[in-house]
Design a protein around this motif. Structure first.
Motif, PDB file in Angstrom:
ATOM      1  N   LEU A 161      43.036   7.518 -71.165  1.00  0.00           N
ATOM      2  CA  LEU A 161      42.548   7.282 -69.809  1.00  0.00           C
ATOM      3  C   LEU A 161      43.550   7.837 -68.801  1.00  0.00           C
ATOM      4  CD1 LEU A 161      41.563   3.573 -70.473  1.00  0.00           C
ATOM      5  CD2 LEU A 161      39.945   5.484 -70.264  1.00  0.00           C
ATOM      6  N   LEU A 162      43.050   8.404 -67.713  1.00  0.00           N
ATOM      7  CA  LEU A 162      43.897   8.966 -66.651  1.00  0.00           C
ATOM      8  C   LEU A 162      45.013   9.846 -67.225  1.00  0.00           C
ATOM      9  CD1 LEU A 162      44.261   5.937 -64.188  1.00  0.00           C
ATOM     10  CD2 LEU A 162      42.477   7.672 -64.276  1.00  0.00           C
ATOM     11  N   PRO A 163      44.678  10.939 -67.891  1.00  0.00           N
ATOM     12  CA  PRO A 163      45.683  11.736 -68.600  1.00  0.00           C
ATOM     13  C   PRO A 163      46.702  12.436 -67.706  1.00  0.00           C
ATOM     14  CG  PRO A 163      43.548  12.837 -68.635  1.00  0.00           C
ATOM     15  CD  PRO A 163      43.314  11.454 -68.095  1.00  0.00           C
ATOM     16  N   ARG A 164      46.433  12.563 -66.421  1.00  0.00           N
ATOM     17  CA  ARG A 164      47.414  13.210 -65.545  1.00  0.00           C
ATOM     18  C   ARG A 164      48.500  12.245 -65.090  1.00  0.00           C
ATOM     19  NH1 ARG A 164      44.877  17.273 -61.190  1.00  0.00           N
ATOM     20  NH2 ARG A 164      47.109  17.638 -60.929  1.00  0.00           N
ATOM     21  N   PHE A 165      48.411  11.013 -65.548  1.00  0.00           N
ATOM     22  CA  PHE A 165      49.405  10.014 -65.171  1.00  0.00           C
ATOM     23  C   PHE A 165      50.161   9.545 -66.403  1.00  0.00           C
ATOM     24  CE2 PHE A 165      46.286  10.159 -61.844  1.00  0.00           C
ATOM     25  CZ  PHE A 165      47.037  10.054 -60.686  1.00  0.00           C
ATOM     26  N   ASP A 166      51.195   8.746 -66.185  1.00  0.00           N
ATOM     27  CA  ASP A 166      52.047   8.270 -67.257  1.00  0.00           C
ATOM     28  C   ASP A 166      51.215   7.510 -68.302  1.00  0.00           C
ATOM     29  OD1 ASP A 166      54.014   6.170 -68.509  1.00  0.00           O
ATOM     30  OD2 ASP A 166      55.292   7.685 -67.584  1.00  0.00           O
ATOM     31  N   SER A 167      51.627   7.618 -69.558  1.00  0.00           N
ATOM     32  CA  SER A 167      50.885   6.947 -70.626  1.00  0.00           C
ATOM     33  C   SER A 167      50.863   5.434 -70.454  1.00  0.00           C
ATOM     34  CB  SER A 167      51.493   7.301 -71.986  1.00  0.00           C
ATOM     35  OG  SER A 167      52.850   6.881 -72.053  1.00  0.00           O
ATOM     36  N   ALA A 168      51.834   4.896 -69.690  1.00  0.00           N
ATOM     37  CA  ALA A 168      51.830   3.456 -69.432  1.00  0.00           C
ATOM     38  C   ALA A 168      50.594   3.035 -68.643  1.00  0.00           C
ATOM     39  CB  ALA A 168      53.094   3.045 -68.686  1.00  0.00           C
ATOM     40  N   MET A 169      50.045   3.936 -67.825  1.00  0.00           N
ATOM     41  CA  MET A 169      48.801   3.635 -67.116  1.00  0.00           C
ATOM     42  C   MET A 169      47.681   3.415 -68.119  1.00  0.00           C
ATOM     43  SD  MET A 169      49.061   3.674 -63.707  1.00  0.00           S
ATOM     44  CE  MET A 169      47.492   4.212 -63.062  1.00  0.00           C
ATOM     45  N   HIS A 170      47.569   4.311 -69.080  1.00  0.00           N
ATOM     46  CA  HIS A 170      46.549   4.170 -70.121  1.00  0.00           C
ATOM     47  C   HIS A 170      46.686   2.843 -70.847  1.00  0.00           C
ATOM     48  CE1 HIS A 170      44.166   5.153 -73.738  1.00  0.00           C
ATOM     49  NE2 HIS A 170      45.196   4.651 -74.415  1.00  0.00           N
ATOM     50  N   THR A 171      47.911   2.496 -71.203  1.00  0.00           N
ATOM     51  CA  THR A 171      48.147   1.268 -71.965  1.00  0.00           C
ATOM     52  C   THR A 171      47.728   0.034 -71.174  1.00  0.00           C
ATOM     53  OG1 THR A 171      49.981   2.308 -73.150  1.00  0.00           O
ATOM     54  CG2 THR A 171      49.895  -0.103 -73.150  1.00  0.00           C
ATOM     55  N   GLU A 172      48.139  -0.030 -69.903  1.00  0.00           N
ATOM     56  CA  GLU A 172      47.804  -1.187 -69.068  1.00  0.00           C
ATOM     57  C   GLU A 172      46.294  -1.302 -68.866  1.00  0.00           C
ATOM     58  OE1 GLU A 172      49.512  -3.620 -67.947  1.00  0.00           O
ATOM     59  OE2 GLU A 172      51.589  -2.990 -68.227  1.00  0.00           O
ATOM     60  N   ILE A 173      45.652  -0.177 -68.608  1.00  0.00           N
ATOM     61  CA  ILE A 173      44.214  -0.198 -68.348  1.00  0.00           C
ATOM     62  C   ILE A 173      43.445  -0.591 -69.609  1.00  0.00           C
ATOM     63  CG2 ILE A 173      42.228   1.240 -67.751  1.00  0.00           C
ATOM     64  CD1 ILE A 173      44.216   2.884 -65.986  1.00  0.00           C
ATOM     65  N   LEU A 174      43.841  -0.027 -70.740  1.00  0.00           N
ATOM     66  CA  LEU A 174      43.150  -0.349 -71.989  1.00  0.00           C
ATOM     67  C   LEU A 174      43.277  -1.829 -72.313  1.00  0.00           C
ATOM     68  CD1 LEU A 174      41.535   0.901 -74.288  1.00  0.00           C
ATOM     69  CD2 LEU A 174      43.701   1.305 -75.492  1.00  0.00           C
ATOM     70  N   GLN A 175      44.457  -2.397 -72.095  1.00  0.00           N
ATOM     71  CA  GLN A 175      44.637  -3.832 -72.346  1.00  0.00           C
ATOM     72  C   GLN A 175      43.763  -4.664 -71.416  1.00  0.00           C
ATOM     73  OE1 GLN A 175      48.864  -4.431 -71.911  1.00  0.00           O
ATOM     74  NE2 GLN A 175      49.333  -3.686 -73.984  1.00  0.00           N
ATOM     75  N   ALA A 176      43.665  -4.240 -70.147  1.00  0.00           N
ATOM     76  CA  ALA A 176      42.836  -4.980 -69.194  1.00  0.00           C
ATOM     77  C   ALA A 176      41.363  -4.907 -69.577  1.00  0.00           C
ATOM     78  CB  ALA A 176      43.053  -4.431 -67.786  1.00  0.00           C
ATOM     79  N   LEU A 177      40.902  -3.739 -70.014  1.00  0.00           N
ATOM     80  CA  LEU A 177      39.510  -3.585 -70.435  1.00  0.00           C
ATOM     81  C   LEU A 177      39.210  -4.472 -71.637  1.00  0.00           C
ATOM     82  CD1 LEU A 177      39.271   0.283 -70.065  1.00  0.00           C
ATOM     83  CD2 LEU A 177      37.852  -1.337 -68.803  1.00  0.00           C
ATOM     84  N   GLU A 178      40.092  -4.456 -72.595  1.00  0.00           N
ATOM     85  CA  GLU A 178      39.873  -5.266 -73.791  1.00  0.00           C
ATOM     86  C   GLU A 178      39.925  -6.760 -73.472  1.00  0.00           C
ATOM     87  OE1 GLU A 178      42.886  -3.668 -76.322  1.00  0.00           O
ATOM     88  OE2 GLU A 178      41.626  -1.998 -77.023  1.00  0.00           O
ATOM     89  N   SER A 179      40.822  -7.154 -72.550  1.00  0.00           N
ATOM     90  CA  SER A 179      40.903  -8.563 -72.160  1.00  0.00           C
ATOM     91  C   SER A 179      39.635  -9.018 -71.447  1.00  0.00           C
ATOM     92  CB  SER A 179      42.116  -8.787 -71.246  1.00  0.00           C
ATOM     93  OG  SER A 179      43.321  -8.518 -71.938  1.00  0.00           O
TER      94      SER A 179
END
Length: 461
Positions: A207-225
């Motif tokens: 997700l959001l590949p032009r940004f830091d991978s930490a963005m992907h991690t945070e967003i994915l955790q929020a979606l799953e939660s």
């Protein structure tokens, strides 16, 4: 000559009154000399604050806050002085090198025919929003609009309320596209309707590949939660996404149950008028206008340069820094200054300064411009609008003043993750914040458009 025999003033026209166009209009209006007028043209009666539209398309009660009156868009002490500052709500029909054809004449504003001649123009028409938020081209249920949309506030509010009902009535929702728009839609729907099955389908594995991978991690955790079913690395088979059907398939054959599909991809730059003016100004590979570092419209070198563009889900990089759109835009200043210093040191700007253009009087800013890697976002449109405005004023002043050059800042974004949380990246730092207002602090943008809000009741105008 006008109808009363007077000579019309010299004219600067700004096409589009969103973030970049509004900022350009305000700075030009503040420095415009006597004998000149500025005319801002937009097809809407109000500025559309697009960054909060996903929230307001899901959560009821705040629809009126997204549409800001153009009453004082120039933000000048006496906006009605001698027709010097003019706002016109009109649809543009065509553009030539020195005139714009409108849907009709506006004699009450000193525009005696449907053709307005200009000396300078700032083209800030942005891009088409994806269908779930495209008020101009689809009804709230996604079907072709049953009647002509006129761009006024009452019907805009009604449109959002219709979208809210469509989402509420759906038994299951598929959101296609893992950019900011898709993420916000999915997390908001899950928050407002916690029992409703929501799926997010994204063609990439990140997700959001032009940004830091930490963005992907945070967003994915929020979606799953939020119990959003996330499917990465697969594409929707559009043939199966037919209204009235409760299942769709991916191109790999995966079956997804959803009776409402929100296609949050496919944002396209509004450069068709530039293309018709001169096809050499628009890159066919991405539909973006070629601009000089001065933000002046330029020509692509033949043959047209083919630019490898990252697949860009709609609004993937769109948002402003840490507040609703441009409320805290100053956070980018330091990064922009540092980037500009670096460019000065390595001499990269000197090469751009030598590029010539047959359209030195036409400037292009915002999502329509191929602006040297700048992500399509409101805060970038804002800064580009500033550069264009200052350069227009320098050209009007004459005296051979060198034009200012634009350098993009580092990528920045804020994405809401449901009603109470957000994730952001600013100056390379990723953080998580709390959302304290259901309306995403909508009032903060009103001052930017010349309408400060003292009481929430004022936001109904």
């Amino acid at each position: 000559m006008t109808s009363n025999g007077s000579v019309p003033p010299k004219t600067v026209v700004v096409l589009g009154g969103a973030y970049g166009g509004a900022r350009a209009a305000q700075l030009i209006a503040a420095g415009l000399p006597d004998g000149w007028r500025i005319v801002l043209i937009d097809r809407n009666s109000h500025a559309n604050h697009v960054y909060i539209l996903p929230r307001l398309a899901v959560l009821a009660g705040h629809e009126h806050k997204a549409f800001v009156p153009y009453d004082n868009i120039f933000n000048v002490p006496e906006p009605k002085t001698d027709g010097k500052y003019v706002f016109i709500q009109a649809q543009i029909q065509s553009l030539s090198a020195n005139s714009v054809k409108l849907s009709r004449a506006f004699p009450e504003h000193g525009v005696e025919s449907d053709t307005l001649h200009f000396d300078y123009a700032v083209y800030a028409l942005g891009s088409h929003l994806p269908s779930p938020l495209n008020l101009w081209h689809a009804s709230p249920d996604g079907k072709p609009a049953a009647h002509s949309y006129e761009g006024n506030k009452a019907e805009s509010i009604a449109w959002l309320r219709g979208k809210q009902r469509t989402i509420e009535d759906a038994t299951s929702v598929l959101v296609v596209g893992g950019g900011a728009l898709g993420i916000q839609f999915a997390t908001d729907i899950a928050a407002v309707y916690p029992g409703k099955p929501v799926t997010l389908l994204h063609s990439r594995t990140r997700l959001l590949p032009r940004f830091d991978s930490a963005m992907h991690t945070e967003i994915l955790q929020a979606l799953e939660s939020a119990n959003v079913d996330v499917i990465l690395g697969e594409r929707l088979d559009l043939v199966t996404a037919t209204p009235g059907h409760s299942t769709v398939r991916t191109t790999t054959g995966r079956i997804i149950h959803a009776d409402l599909v929100l296609l949050c991809t496919g944002q396209q730059p509004n450069t068709e008028f530039l293309q018709a003016l001169d096809s050499r100004t628009v890159n066919p590979s991405n539909s973006l206008a070629h601009v000089l570092r001065t933000t002046q419209l330029g020509l692509l070198s033949p043959p047209a340069q083919s630019i490898d563009v990252l697949e860009s889900p709609a609004l993937e990089q769109d948002d402003t820094v840490l507040a609703a759109a441009l409320a805290e835009i100053a956070l980018q200043d330091e990064a922009l200054a540092e980037s500009a210093d670096d460019k000065d040191q390595d001499g990269a700007e000197d090469v751009e300064a030598e590029e010539m253009t047959p359209y030195p009087h036409i400037f292009v800013v915002g999502d329509a411009a191929d602006a040297f890697g700048a992500i399509p976002a409101g805060h970038n449109a804002y800064y580009q609008g500033e550069v264009a405005a200052r350069n227009v004023l320098r050209l009007i002043e004459g005296a051979g003043i060198p034009l200012e050059q634009y350098t993009p800042g580092v990528p920045a974004i804020k994405v809401s993750l449901g009603l109470k949380k957000n994730v952001y990246q600013v100056n390379g730092v990723v953080g998580v914040g709390k959302e304290t207002r259901d309306d995403l602090n909508a009032a903060s943008i009103w001052s930017y458009f010349g309408c400060p809000v003292a009481d929430e009741a004022e936001m109904y105008r």
